[in-house]
Design an enzyme around this catalytic site. Structure first.
Site, PDB file in Angstrom:
ATOM      1  N   HIS A  17       0.858  -1.263  -0.025  1.00 48.04           N
ATOM      2  CA  HIS A  17       0.043  -0.031  -0.039  1.00 48.04           C
ATOM      3  C   HIS A  17       0.972   1.244  -0.154  1.00 48.04           C
ATOM      4  O   HIS A  17       0.472   2.151  -0.692  1.00 48.04           O
ATOM      5  CB  HIS A  17      -0.917   0.222   1.288  1.00 48.04           C
ATOM      6  N   LYS A  41     -15.850  -7.711   5.289  1.00 51.55           N
ATOM      7  CA  LYS A  41     -15.072  -8.607   5.977  1.00 51.55           C
ATOM      8  C   LYS A  41     -14.985  -7.890   7.429  1.00 51.55           C
ATOM      9  O   LYS A  41     -14.811  -6.843   7.487  1.00 51.55           O
ATOM     10  CB  LYS A  41     -13.691  -8.693   5.411  1.00 51.55           C
ATOM     11  N   ARG A  93      -2.242  -6.433  -8.348  1.00 57.04           N
ATOM     12  CA  ARG A  93      -1.231  -7.278  -8.085  1.00 57.04           C
ATOM     13  C   ARG A  93      -1.166  -8.255  -9.005  1.00 57.04           C
ATOM     14  O   ARG A  93       0.051  -8.787  -9.450  1.00 57.04           O
ATOM     15  CB  ARG A  93      -1.375  -7.769  -6.771  1.00 57.04           C
ATOM     16  N   SER A 131      -2.764  -7.735   3.036  1.00 58.49           N
ATOM     17  CA  SER A 131      -3.232  -7.357   4.570  1.00 58.49           C
ATOM     18  C   SER A 131      -3.489  -8.659   5.152  1.00 58.49           C
ATOM     19  O   SER A 131      -3.009  -9.074   6.127  1.00 58.49           O
ATOM     20  CB  SER A 131      -4.088  -6.471   4.612  1.00 58.49           C
TER      21      SER A 131
HETATM   22  P1  ADP Z   1      -9.640  -3.722  -0.718  1.00 52.55           P
HETATM   23  O1  ADP Z   1      -9.623  -2.418  -0.838  1.00 52.55           O
HETATM   24  O2  ADP Z   1     -10.021  -4.660  -1.621  1.00 52.55           O
HETATM   25  O3  ADP Z   1     -10.308  -4.244   0.678  1.00 52.55           O
HETATM   26  P2  ADP Z   1      -6.597  -3.341   0.296  1.00 52.55           P
HETATM   27  O4  ADP Z   1      -7.144  -2.521   1.218  1.00 52.55           O
HETATM   28  O5  ADP Z   1      -5.971  -4.638   0.856  1.00 52.55           O
HETATM   29  O6  ADP Z   1      -8.252  -3.966  -0.446  1.00 52.55           O
HETATM   30  O7  ADP Z   1      -6.202  -2.720  -0.820  1.00 52.55           O
HETATM   31  C1  ADP Z   1      -6.402  -1.368  -1.368  1.00 52.55           C
HETATM   32  C2  ADP Z   1      -5.851  -1.300  -2.747  1.00 52.55           C
HETATM   33  O8  ADP Z   1      -4.415  -1.557  -2.605  1.00 52.55           O
HETATM   34  C3  ADP Z   1      -6.511  -2.148  -3.912  1.00 52.55           C
HETATM   35  O9  ADP Z   1      -6.339  -1.739  -4.737  1.00 52.55           O
HETATM   36  C4  ADP Z   1      -5.333  -3.224  -3.836  1.00 52.55           C
HETATM   37  O10 ADP Z   1      -5.284  -3.870  -5.157  1.00 52.55           O
HETATM   38  C5  ADP Z   1      -4.044  -2.458  -3.704  1.00 52.55           C
HETATM   39  N1  ADP Z   1      -3.090  -3.251  -3.090  1.00 52.55           N
HETATM   40  C6  ADP Z   1      -2.964  -3.899  -1.956  1.00 52.55           C
HETATM   41  N2  ADP Z   1      -1.905  -4.736  -1.698  1.00 52.55           N
HETATM   42  C7  ADP Z   1      -1.008  -4.139  -2.635  1.00 52.55           C
HETATM   43  C8  ADP Z   1       0.316  -4.590  -3.173  1.00 52.55           C
HETATM   44  N3  ADP Z   1       0.945  -5.417  -2.269  1.00 52.55           N
HETATM   45  N4  ADP Z   1       0.872  -4.038  -4.212  1.00 52.55           N
HETATM   46  C9  ADP Z   1      -0.085  -3.022  -4.958  1.00 52.55           C
HETATM   47  N5  ADP Z   1      -1.336  -2.624  -4.657  1.00 52.55           N
HETATM   48  C10 ADP Z   1      -1.750  -3.241  -3.448  1.00 52.55           C
END
Ligand code: ADP
Length: 166
Positions: A17, A41, A93, A131
């Site tokens: 992130h 979730k 990703r 996460s």
């Molecule tokens: P969500 O919004 O789907 O609940 P997250 O909070 O984990 O999921 O992720 C927020 C955003 O960051 C999403 O666009 C996700 O694809 C991106 N993201 C999460 N982990 C990574 C990573 N390791 N590399 C690049 N982008 C990521």
């Protein structure tokens, strides 16, 4: 003024992130990190806690005065409109992210044609990182320093310890 919103659960923020935050922040005049409250979730950290963790991480980074962090609920496009944002930032990703992200981006654009989604492809070293992976490792007391910013490591362990002691 170009205003971008980077929405997500950030439960908790990872180095993946952070990488997206730093790269996206260079392309906009203002970047709002939007922490999603109404998560289907059940999150480990409350929305307020997730906001605090992100703020702590950002504080340590240079050139981040134009980045703000806040929680939101309801529709992302409504939040973007309230904040005068034209750009939604998301990370990709793997191919598996693509189908879902495409659908959401197209839907959001249909609802509000003033808003476009910009995708950042993950940096190779974080392509496996989520996460959920962090939580799985931390739950068993494993080492998470390669996965999350240094300043939040202890908070993640503390959270699991507090859950265990309930
Ligand atoms: P969500 O919004 O789907 O609940 P997250 O909070 O984990 O999921 O992720 C927020 C955003 O960051 C999403 O666009 C996700 O694809 C991106 N993201 C999460 N982990 C990574 C990573 N390791 N590399 C690049 N982008 C990521």
């Amino acid at each position: 003024m170009k205003i971008g919103i980077y929405p997500g659960s950030f439960d908790p923020i990872t180095l993946g992130h952070l990488d997206i935050i730093m790269r996206a922040s260079g392309l906009v005049d203002k970047l709002i990190i939007g922490v999603l409250k109404n998560n289907t979730k059940k999150p480990l950290f409350t929305a307020d806690e997730r906001v605090e963790l992100i703020k702590r991480v950002i504080k340590d980074k240079p050139n981040t005065d134009h980045i703000t962090v806040e929680s939101f609920d309801g529709l992302l496009v409504d939040f973007a409109k309230q904040r005068d944002a034209q750009i939604i930032v998301r990370g990709l990703r793997a191919v598996t992210d693509f189908e879902y992200e495409l659908q959401i981006a197209q839907t959001n654009h249909k609802i509000n044609t003033m808003i476009d989604t910009v995708f950042f492809t993950t940096s190779v070293e974080f392509s496996y990182l989520s996460s959920s992976v962090v939580k799985e490792i931390a739950a068993f007391g494993g080492d998470i320093k390669q996965f999350v910013p240094e300043s939040i490591i202890q908070s993640v362990y503390d959270k699991f310890n507090s859950i265990r002691s309930v």
